[in-house]
Write an enzyme that holds these catalytic residues in place. Structure first.
Site, PDB file in Angstrom:
ATOM      1  N   ASP A 248      46.153 -84.100 -15.541  1.00 48.06           N
ATOM      2  CA  ASP A 248      44.715 -84.232 -15.386  1.00 48.06           C
ATOM      3  C   ASP A 248      44.420 -85.339 -14.354  1.00 48.06           C
ATOM      4  O   ASP A 248      45.015 -85.343 -13.282  1.00 48.06           O
ATOM      5  CB  ASP A 248      44.075 -84.508 -16.761  1.00 48.06           C
ATOM      6  CG  ASP A 248      42.564 -84.424 -16.765  1.00 48.06           C
ATOM      7  OD1 ASP A 248      42.033 -83.303 -16.867  1.00 48.06           O
ATOM      8  OD2 ASP A 248      41.901 -85.475 -16.672  1.00 48.06           O
ATOM      9  N   TRP A 249      43.519 -86.280 -14.654  1.00 48.09           N
ATOM     10  CA  TRP A 249      43.200 -87.346 -13.710  1.00 48.09           C
ATOM     11  C   TRP A 249      44.399 -88.244 -13.421  1.00 48.09           C
ATOM     12  O   TRP A 249      44.435 -88.932 -12.398  1.00 48.09           O
ATOM     13  CB  TRP A 249      42.020 -88.182 -14.217  1.00 48.09           C
ATOM     14  CG  TRP A 249      40.732 -87.822 -13.570  1.00 48.09           C
ATOM     15  CD1 TRP A 249      39.757 -86.992 -14.055  1.00 48.09           C
ATOM     16  CD2 TRP A 249      40.258 -88.274 -12.291  1.00 48.09           C
ATOM     17  NE1 TRP A 249      38.714 -86.907 -13.158  1.00 48.09           N
ATOM     18  CE2 TRP A 249      38.989 -87.687 -12.074  1.00 48.09           C
ATOM     19  CE3 TRP A 249      40.775 -89.115 -11.316  1.00 48.09           C
ATOM     20  CZ2 TRP A 249      38.238 -87.910 -10.923  1.00 48.09           C
ATOM     21  CZ3 TRP A 249      40.036 -89.349 -10.163  1.00 48.09           C
ATOM     22  CH2 TRP A 249      38.783 -88.747  -9.974  1.00 48.09           C
TER      23      TRP A 249
ATOM     24  N   TRP B 250      32.883 -77.504 -17.702  1.00 50.52           N
ATOM     25  CA  TRP B 250      33.235 -78.797 -18.280  1.00 50.52           C
ATOM     26  C   TRP B 250      32.393 -79.910 -17.658  1.00 50.52           C
ATOM     27  O   TRP B 250      31.872 -80.780 -18.369  1.00 50.52           O
ATOM     28  CB  TRP B 250      34.722 -79.072 -18.073  1.00 50.52           C
ATOM     29  CG  TRP B 250      35.089 -80.522 -17.968  1.00 50.52           C
ATOM     30  CD1 TRP B 250      35.648 -81.139 -16.903  1.00 50.52           C
ATOM     31  CD2 TRP B 250      34.919 -81.536 -18.974  1.00 50.52           C
ATOM     32  NE1 TRP B 250      35.831 -82.476 -17.162  1.00 50.52           N
ATOM     33  CE2 TRP B 250      35.397 -82.747 -18.426  1.00 50.52           C
ATOM     34  CE3 TRP B 250      34.407 -81.542 -20.256  1.00 50.52           C
ATOM     35  CZ2 TRP B 250      35.384 -83.955 -19.123  1.00 50.52           C
ATOM     36  CZ3 TRP B 250      34.382 -82.742 -20.969  1.00 50.52           C
ATOM     37  CH2 TRP B 250      34.870 -83.927 -20.415  1.00 50.52           C
TER      38      TRP B 250
ATOM     39  N   ASP C  97      46.066 -73.214 -19.856  1.00 43.54           N
ATOM     40  CA  ASP C  97      45.095 -74.195 -19.375  1.00 43.54           C
ATOM     41  C   ASP C  97      44.163 -73.535 -18.370  1.00 43.54           C
ATOM     42  O   ASP C  97      44.569 -73.259 -17.239  1.00 43.54           O
ATOM     43  CB  ASP C  97      45.796 -75.383 -18.728  1.00 43.54           C
ATOM     44  CG  ASP C  97      44.807 -76.424 -18.214  1.00 43.54           C
ATOM     45  OD1 ASP C  97      43.642 -76.396 -18.646  1.00 43.54           O
ATOM     46  OD2 ASP C  97      45.205 -77.252 -17.382  1.00 43.54           O
TER      47      ASP C  97
ATOM     48  N   HIS D 132      45.363 -77.601 -22.265  1.00 40.79           N
ATOM     49  CA  HIS D 132      45.217 -78.544 -21.153  1.00 40.79           C
ATOM     50  C   HIS D 132      45.957 -79.843 -21.455  1.00 40.79           C
ATOM     51  O   HIS D 132      46.673 -80.364 -20.606  1.00 40.79           O
ATOM     52  CB  HIS D 132      43.738 -78.813 -20.901  1.00 40.79           C
ATOM     53  CG  HIS D 132      43.483 -79.755 -19.763  1.00 40.79           C
ATOM     54  ND1 HIS D 132      43.848 -79.474 -18.474  1.00 40.79           N
ATOM     55  CD2 HIS D 132      42.902 -80.996 -19.738  1.00 40.79           C
ATOM     56  CE1 HIS D 132      43.505 -80.478 -17.678  1.00 40.79           C
ATOM     57  NE2 HIS D 132      42.942 -81.419 -18.420  1.00 40.79           N
TER      58      HIS D 132
END
Length: 303
Positions: A123-124, A164, A250, A280
């Site tokens: 993710d980030w 999202w 995901d 995810h």
């Protein structure tokens, strides 16, 4: 910069989380300092595995992986990004920028003294970590990218991400723990959901979590797009071992996996892995399996 710090007692008694906190200070960018928290397990002179989390999680996400990595003889370091976990949290959303986060994270890596790093990012953690790999390639021995990407704003982000992003801005109370629960295939126990809520006693602590979805470059004129384009080109030249270990379920990042495999020079010829039955946040669904992939990858690509 106005900053809050989550009280320590919010982190007392978290399930399956016996790890001691560690801290470094980094320049805030406006003349002040920010305290950054990290976990540091395993021998101090062992090969480093750096674990970078995403939104809206924190280093608690890696609690299932750290023991596996340490048992394999590695030093596992998990940094809490500024605004998350036990790290300091600026209260104004405008203090959070993509550039600031890459600078803060790199400053923390340098303050901890990490080198020859195996990066594990999701993710980030990848949006930041992959840019650091592109900009500081000599500090990284190899990379494991899991459910992440380095966006430049030149491609449509996908309906799932836009949904999202919209939710994150419109929901009256930002439910970090429930967001984690909704992005895994397994149902998280109530005490684990509470652990993801622990860093955020009230809305003052949530500026980073609220702002992160708005920092993803989704248009060519995004402020982060020029630097990310440069980083994307440099990432393509990264010739050290690069493994994709995405989950199979995901909707946010699934399309990124073949793009990374085809772009990064170090990804050519690797035994890329698809982890079954993972959402995810695959560290929750399949943390031990992902850790095993990392251990095997390091063993197959010695320094």
């Amino acid at each position: 910069m106005d900053v809050v710090r989550t009280p320590d007692d919010r982190f007392d008694g978290l399930p399956d989380f016996p790890f001691a906190p560690h801290y470094v200070e980094v320049d805030s960018g406006d003349g002040g300092k920010l305290r950054v928290h990290y976990l540091d397990e395993g021998p101090s002179d062992a090969e480093v595995v750096l674990l970078l989390h995403g939104e809206p999680s924190w280093s608690y996400l890696y609690r299932k992986m750290i023991p596996v990595l340490v048992d394999a003889g590695f030093r596992a370091v998990a940094i809490d990004l500024v605004g998350f976990g036990r790290s300091d949290k600026p209260t104004r959303r405008e203090d959070y920028t993509y550039a600031a986060h890459t600078d803060w994270t790199w400053a923390a890596i340098e303050a901890i003294g990490l080198g020859d790093i195996t990066l594990v990012c999701q993710d980030w953690g990848g949006l930041i970590g992959l840019r650091l790999v592109a900009e500081q390639p000599d500090r990284f021995a190899r990379v494991v990218a899991a459910n992440t990407m380095l966006p430049t704003g030149d491609h449509h982000p996908g309906k799932a991400f836009l949904a999202w992003q919209k939710f994150s801005q419109e929901v009256p109370v930002f439910p970090a723990g429930q967001i984690l629960n909704g992005a895994t295939l397994s149902a998280l126990p109530a005490e684990v959901i509470d652990a993801y809520d622990a860093p955020f006693p009230d809305d003052r602590y949530l500026a980073g979590a609220r702002q992160f979805p708005m920092l993803v470059p989704i248009s060519p004129d995004d402020p982060a797009a020029p630097r990310n384009r440069i980083a994307w080109e440099a990432l393509g030249r990264f010739d050290r071992p690069f493994l994709c270990a995405f989950s199979d379920s995901d909707p946010i990042t699934g399309a990124a996996e073949p793009v990374l495999r085809g772009h990064v020079r170090g990804a050519v010829g690797q035994d890329h892995v698809t982890i079954a039955d993972g959402g995810h946040f695959l560290q929750e669904d399949k943390g031990r399996e992902l850790a095993d992939v990392v251990v095997k990858f390091i063993g197959a690509t010695p320094r």
